[in-house]
Design a protein around this motif. Structure first.
Motif, mmCIF file in Angstrom:
data_model
loop_
_atom_site.group_PDB
_atom_site.id
_atom_site.type_symbol
_atom_site.label_atom_id
_atom_site.label_comp_id
_atom_site.label_asym_id
_atom_site.label_seq_id
_atom_site.Cartn_x
_atom_site.Cartn_y
_atom_site.Cartn_z
ATOM 1 N N ILE A 190 -6.140 4.322 10.716
ATOM 2 C CA ILE A 190 -5.830 4.984 11.984
ATOM 3 C C ILE A 190 -5.958 6.487 11.744
ATOM 4 N N LEU A 191 -7.045 7.055 12.296
ATOM 5 C CA LEU A 191 -7.387 8.424 11.920
ATOM 6 C C LEU A 191 -6.425 9.448 12.480
ATOM 7 N N SER A 192 -5.960 9.221 13.712
ATOM 8 C CA SER A 192 -5.065 10.204 14.318
ATOM 9 C C SER A 192 -3.794 10.336 13.494
ATOM 10 N N GLU A 193 -3.372 9.201 12.956
ATOM 11 C CA GLU A 193 -2.154 9.177 12.162
ATOM 12 C C GLU A 193 -2.324 9.988 10.881
ATOM 13 N N VAL A 194 -3.450 9.776 10.258
ATOM 14 C CA VAL A 194 -3.728 10.478 9.011
ATOM 15 C C VAL A 194 -3.822 11.981 9.274
ATOM 16 N N LYS A 195 -4.478 12.313 10.379
ATOM 17 C CA LYS A 195 -4.650 13.721 10.717
ATOM 18 C C LYS A 195 -3.305 14.389 10.939
ATOM 19 N N ALA A 196 -2.404 13.646 11.570
ATOM 20 C CA ALA A 196 -1.107 14.229 11.919
ATOM 21 C C ALA A 196 -0.214 14.427 10.712
ATOM 22 N N SER A 197 -0.309 13.540 9.728
ATOM 23 C CA SER A 197 0.719 13.617 8.690
ATOM 24 C C SER A 197 0.197 13.943 7.298
ATOM 25 N N CYS A 198 -1.109 14.093 7.116
ATOM 26 C CA CYS A 198 -1.596 14.286 5.753
ATOM 27 C C CYS A 198 -2.042 15.715 5.480
ATOM 28 N N ASP A 199 -1.783 16.172 4.258
ATOM 29 C CA ASP A 199 -2.300 17.462 3.826
ATOM 30 C C ASP A 199 -3.777 17.340 3.488
ATOM 31 N N ARG A 200 -4.123 16.169 3.015
ATOM 32 C CA ARG A 200 -5.474 16.003 2.521
ATOM 33 C C ARG A 200 -5.921 14.571 2.780
ATOM 34 N N VAL A 201 -7.214 14.412 2.882
ATOM 35 C CA VAL A 201 -7.766 13.092 3.172
ATOM 36 C C VAL A 201 -8.812 12.757 2.121
ATOM 37 N N LEU A 202 -8.773 11.525 1.656
ATOM 38 C CA LEU A 202 -9.851 11.019 0.798
ATOM 39 C C LEU A 202 -10.563 9.943 1.597
ATOM 40 N N ILE A 203 -11.848 10.083 1.742
ATOM 41 C CA ILE A 203 -12.584 9.028 2.434
ATOM 42 C C ILE A 203 -13.382 8.245 1.409
ATOM 43 N N ILE A 204 -13.153 6.941 1.395
ATOM 44 C CA ILE A 204 -13.784 6.095 0.388
ATOM 45 C C ILE A 204 -14.675 5.095 1.107
ATOM 46 N N HIS A 205 -15.844 4.895 0.525
ATOM 47 C CA HIS A 205 -16.786 3.969 1.134
ATOM 48 C C HIS A 205 -17.554 3.268 0.035
#
Lengths: 310, 236
Positions: A190-205
């Protein structure tokens, strides 16, 4: 706090995690994004020591997972995917058992259980069998068990999946509260959630990290074409506006459309054009178009996510 | 060690706080009581040899019934992940579950001590041989519990765990009964592998190190295999 170097994890022939490296400093909240099957859960399972890596090194709280697995596990609070729990134990019984199994002294265990129950608002259900709880309460029990021993690191595997919006918001609030004192790595799609609460994002594929950075950085990174929306109060002006805008340098296309008495023009800019909002606004002012709105549907985290993992 | 204690207490509670232990106890006492009372009335003998003969066969059913849930249930529910991410060693997990099953089994055997006591009152019972025989049963039960525990660790399906555990236990039981059927050169082997000779030896009141080694080594091997299985599940 967490240090992963060239981690590879295979299941038989398939490679779930194909050599990822990342580092998470203390008290950072990191969102772990990726489509299903990208290797998020596998990575978390390796970090907790539930799975051993096929190759590569994992360090948690300064300890090497291969030489001091118990020390690592002591400093981690873990909420597994699907939150498995002992259904036939009562909530309090389960938390007390967790405390005992983690070797907390009985006085300390009592206060730990009490504070976990308070923090996760489990007071109303402490005497109930876990099997009878609603999904939201189950999730809170899982979280309570994860924070019980006050670990410096929390690994949460899709903590809000399957919850209704209110419950998800509660869980997010709890994570936000925890982020002041703990290092948190949690997976989600859930991207909105991650955007709201994370300092940093790791995207894994497909088992590899395809992007990392703060949500804002990632959004800025996709400097491709932008989409602008111009909303006018008069339906009749849409076509005229679109024609003029098409002539502006850097505009790829401008499509007028009428909607409910208003007119809107959807403008696509060229990748190298940069931000054209000021230019368009100046044009509108010059032509005296009754502008209601002008906004950029800039690259969202979602666009970045889609472009990287499609 | 704290981890072991907490896990052991939880497993024991899972038996004794649910109907499981009591249902098993009732059925076990019924079976043993029925069959062991027969020689007393039919033959007029005050001897537990019939009882000691029968119990190993019963154990091949009861032991896997007790052990089948130990790992299968955790694997099916996914709670094995909770266990294996606790700061406890895998051998503590294995031993705590094993100890809980053995506790229940030994409790069942202790309940049957009522029969020899009754016989002792009614007739002239050789208490030495009886107690050594009981020790033999206790060791056999503990050994079969290791077989059942291993079977449970191999599958997430409790029914499969039961059947495999039973088959393994029954094979060990049956090997002791095939003396007359196998070529003479094979019989020392079947004799040693089978439960029978070892339990009979102890039922006569003889404590032979070979019997003790047999029970300990078979039990130990299966406990070790269970531990290996847990380790493999982390690398698989």
């Amino acid at each position: 706090m967490i240090h992963v170097d060239n981690l590879v994890r295979r299941y038989g022939e398939t490679t779930a995690v194909a050599g990822i490296s990342f580092e998470i400093p203390a008290r950072e909240v990191v969102g772990f994004l990726g489509p299903n099957g990208a290797g998020k859960t596998t990575t978390l399972k390796v970090l907790t020591g539930f799975l051993l890596p096929s190759s590569g090194t994992v360090k948690v709280a300064g300890l090497d997972a291969s030489t001091d697995p118990l020390g690592c596990r002591r400093s981690i609070g873990y909420l597994p995917e699907n939150n498995p729990l002992y259904e036939d134990l009562e909530v309090a019984e389960y938390l007390e058992w967790c405390a005992a199994a983690r070797g907390l002294e009985s006085a300390k265990a009592r206060s730990a259980v009490k504070s976990a129950i308070e923090r996760c608002a489990l007071g109303a259900v402490i005497g109930k069998d876990i099997g009878q709880l609603s999904k939201g309460f189950r999730q809170r029990v899982g979280l309570a068990a994860a924070i019980l021993h006050d670990p410096p690191i929390l690994l949460l595997d899709e903590p809000t999946s399957g919850l209704d919006p209110n419950q998800a918001a509660e869980v997010r609030a709890l994570i936000t509260e925890l982020k002041k004192e703990k290092t948190v790595l949690y997976s989600s799609h859930i991207l909105s959630e991650v955007k709201a609460s994370c300092d940093r994002v790791l995207i894994i594929h497909r088992g590899q990290i395809v992007a990392q950075g703060s949500p804002a950085e990632l959004e800025a990174r996709s400097t491709g074409a932008q989409r602008l929306e111009l909303v006018l109060a008069e339906e009749s002006k849409a076509r005229e506006a679109a024609d003029f805008i098409r002539a502006v340098e850097g505009v790829e296309s401008a499509e007028p459309r009428a909607a409910g008495g208003e007119a809107a023009v959807t403008i696509m800019t060229r990748a190298e054009a940069g931000d054209l909002r000021a230019k368009i606004f100046a044009l509108a002012a010059e032509k005296r178009w009754p502008v209601l709105e002008l906004y950029r549907e800039g690259a969202t985290l979602e666009d970045v996510f889609r472009s990287l993992t499609a | 060690m704290k981890g072991f204690k907490a896990l052991f207490l939880k497993e024991t509670r899972a038996y004794f706080n649910t109907p499981t232990a009591y249902i098993i106890a009732v059925v076990f006492l019924f079976c043993t009581g029925y069959f062991s009372a027969q020689p007393m009335f039919v033959l007029g003998q005050a001897s537990v040899s019939g009882f000691l003969d029968l119990v190993p066969l019963l154990l091949t059913f009861f032991v896997p019934a007790i052990t089948m849930r130990l790992f299968s249930e955790e694997q099916k529910a996914g709670t094995i992940e909770l266990l294996q991410t606790l700061p406890v060693e895998d051998h503590e997990i294995v031993l705590s579950k094993y100890a809980a099953a053995v506790t229940l089994l030994w409790s069942l055997l202790a309940l049957t001590l009522g029969f020899p006591v009754a016989l002792g009152i009614l007739g002239n019972l050789d208490w030495g041989a009886t107690l050594v025989g009981y020790a033999g049963l206790a060791l056999a039960a503990a050994m079969l519990a290791a077989v059942g525990l291993f079977a449970s660790a191999m599958t997430r399906n409790q029914v499969v765990a039961f059947i495999v555990g039973w088959a393994g236990s029954f094979a060990l039981y049956a090997l002791g009964k095939v003396d007359a059927l196998v070529p003479p050169w094979l019989s020392p082997f079947t004799d040693f592998m089978g439960l029978d000779a070892h339990i009979h030896g102890m039922a006569r009141g003889v404590i032979d190190t070979r019997d003790l080694i047999y029970f300990a080594s078979f039990g130990g091997v299966f406990l070790f295999l269970t531990l290996v299985r847990l380790w493999v599940s982390r690398t698989d």
